[in-house]
Design an enzyme around this catalytic site. Structure first.
Site, PDB file in Angstrom:
ATOM      1  N   ASP A  89       0.816  -1.211   0.000  1.00 26.01           N
ATOM      2  CA  ASP A  89       0.000   0.000   0.000  1.00 26.01           C
ATOM      3  C   ASP A  89       0.850   1.260   0.000  1.00 26.01           C
ATOM      4  O   ASP A  89       1.973   1.287   0.520  1.00 26.01           O
ATOM      5  CB  ASP A  89      -0.876   0.049   1.262  1.00 26.01           C
ATOM      6  CG  ASP A  89      -2.108  -0.823   1.161  1.00 26.01           C
ATOM      7  OD1 ASP A  89      -2.197  -1.631   0.225  1.00 26.01           O
ATOM      8  OD2 ASP A  89      -2.982  -0.701   2.052  1.00 26.01           O
ATOM      9  N   HIS A 140      -5.473   3.159  -4.170  1.00 22.45           N
ATOM     10  CA  HIS A 140      -5.527   3.363  -2.711  1.00 22.45           C
ATOM     11  C   HIS A 140      -5.945   4.795  -2.376  1.00 22.45           C
ATOM     12  O   HIS A 140      -5.589   5.318  -1.325  1.00 22.45           O
ATOM     13  CB  HIS A 140      -4.172   3.040  -2.086  1.00 22.45           C
ATOM     14  CG  HIS A 140      -4.194   2.854  -0.593  1.00 22.45           C
ATOM     15  ND1 HIS A 140      -5.190   2.173   0.062  1.00 22.45           N
ATOM     16  CD2 HIS A 140      -3.327   3.270   0.367  1.00 22.45           C
ATOM     17  CE1 HIS A 140      -4.930   2.165   1.367  1.00 22.45           C
ATOM     18  NE2 HIS A 140      -3.814   2.833   1.577  1.00 22.45           N
ATOM     19  N   HIS A 234       3.696  -2.086   3.424  1.00 22.93           N
ATOM     20  CA  HIS A 234       3.856  -0.770   2.809  1.00 22.93           C
ATOM     21  C   HIS A 234       5.283  -0.653   2.288  1.00 22.93           C
ATOM     22  O   HIS A 234       6.231  -0.847   3.061  1.00 22.93           O
ATOM     23  CB  HIS A 234       3.603   0.348   3.826  1.00 22.93           C
ATOM     24  CG  HIS A 234       2.222   0.346   4.416  1.00 22.93           C
ATOM     25  ND1 HIS A 234       1.854  -0.508   5.441  1.00 22.93           N
ATOM     26  CD2 HIS A 234       1.128   1.092   4.132  1.00 22.93           C
ATOM     27  CE1 HIS A 234       0.585  -0.282   5.754  1.00 22.93           C
ATOM     28  NE2 HIS A 234       0.121   0.672   4.977  1.00 22.93           N
TER      29      HIS A 234
END
Length: 278
Positions: A89, A140, A234
């Site tokens: 992400d 996102h 991430h």
């Protein structure tokens, strides 16, 4: 302090705690108002819909199958294989190129949920590389606002701006999105459906935003890994990318096959607006 003042203070504190608990419960319940389906459920439903009819033709498939002289592309059957999806992400960021080198070396494809404003727009070459190297490029939002706290017009802008920014680079709009913090509601679902986006949650997270300890990140993921799992990491934090080789190597030893989210759901196709969570 007089006794009545002490009681009054205690009552006020208790009321504040109770209010906080109620608020927390309400927040948690709000995030659960939309039904989610698992990858296994999605696959089973698609397989049921695709059962051959009386003429032996699979529902929804064109007559003649893949056509003369052509073979359908091979895919991993996650109904029988031990599949897991690696997702990242909030990129692309300064570590994404390094991560892509690792994934290429390990022969692993991942799903990347990208942020538009400060990540997609200034790093078009990385977005293009993600797509060119076979990774799934997903949405996102534009600026990582919690969508469940926005009105429909604002939700639409957060998602559509990133859709357009990605499509301008790759020539293709994403079909998957991940709401920030996993927070969704009926409005998010309706706008996602309108924009052709399925909502993808997760089953394993290292909370890598809170630590730079790569070994701890690896351990947290390995402890939570399971069949049909969706791993959330991430690629913008210092400790995450160094943890990835160890995660991949250990999970491969355990018999896992890494797939993208669409591959995890196949033969089902991600349904716009639907929420998927292992």
């Amino acid at each position: 302090m007089p006794e009545n003042m002490k009681k009054s203070k205690l009552t006020a504190v208790a009321a504040a705690i109770a209010a906080a608990v109620v608020a927390a419960l309400a927040l948690g319940l709000e995030g659960c108002t939309v039904d989610a389906q698992s990858p296994a459920d999605a696959r089973a439903r698609a397989a049921s819909d695709a059962e051959p009819d009386a003429a032996g033709q699979t529902a929804g498939a064109p007559a003649g199958g893949a056509g003369k002289g052509r073979k359908a592309p091979a895919r991993t059957d996650c109904a029988t294989a031990k599949c897991i999806a690696l997702t990242f992400d909030a990129g692309p960021g300064k570590y994404t190129a390094q991560l892509l080198d690792i994934l290429r070396e390990k022969n692993v494809h991942a799903t990347f949920f990208l942020l538009g404003k400060n990540h997609v727009v200034p790093r078009p070459d990385l977005v293009r590389r993600l797509s060119d190297e076979g990774h799934e490029v997903a949405n996102h939002t534009w600026s990582h606002q919690r969508l469940d706290q926005l009105g429909r017009d604002e939700i639409r802008e957060e998602l559509s701006r990133t859709q357009d920014a990605i499509a301008k680079i790759t020539g293709k709009k994403p079909t998957l999105m991940r709401p920030p913090q996993g927070r969704t509601n009926d409005d998010v679902t309706e706008v996602s459906k309108e924009l052709g986006l399925a909502q993808i949650l997760w089953s394993a997270t290292a909370k890598d935003y809170s630590t730079t300890d790569s070994e701890l990140i690896k351990t947290r993921i390995l402890d939570q890994a399971g069949r049909d799992g969706i791993i959330l990491l991430h690629d913008i934090y210092d400790g995450t990318v160094p943890a990835v080789p160890g995660i991949i190597d250990e999970l491969k030893k355990r018999g896992y096959i890494f797939v993208t989210v669409p591959e995890l759901l196949a033969p089902a196709k991600a349904e716009p607006g639907a929420v998927y969570r292992p």
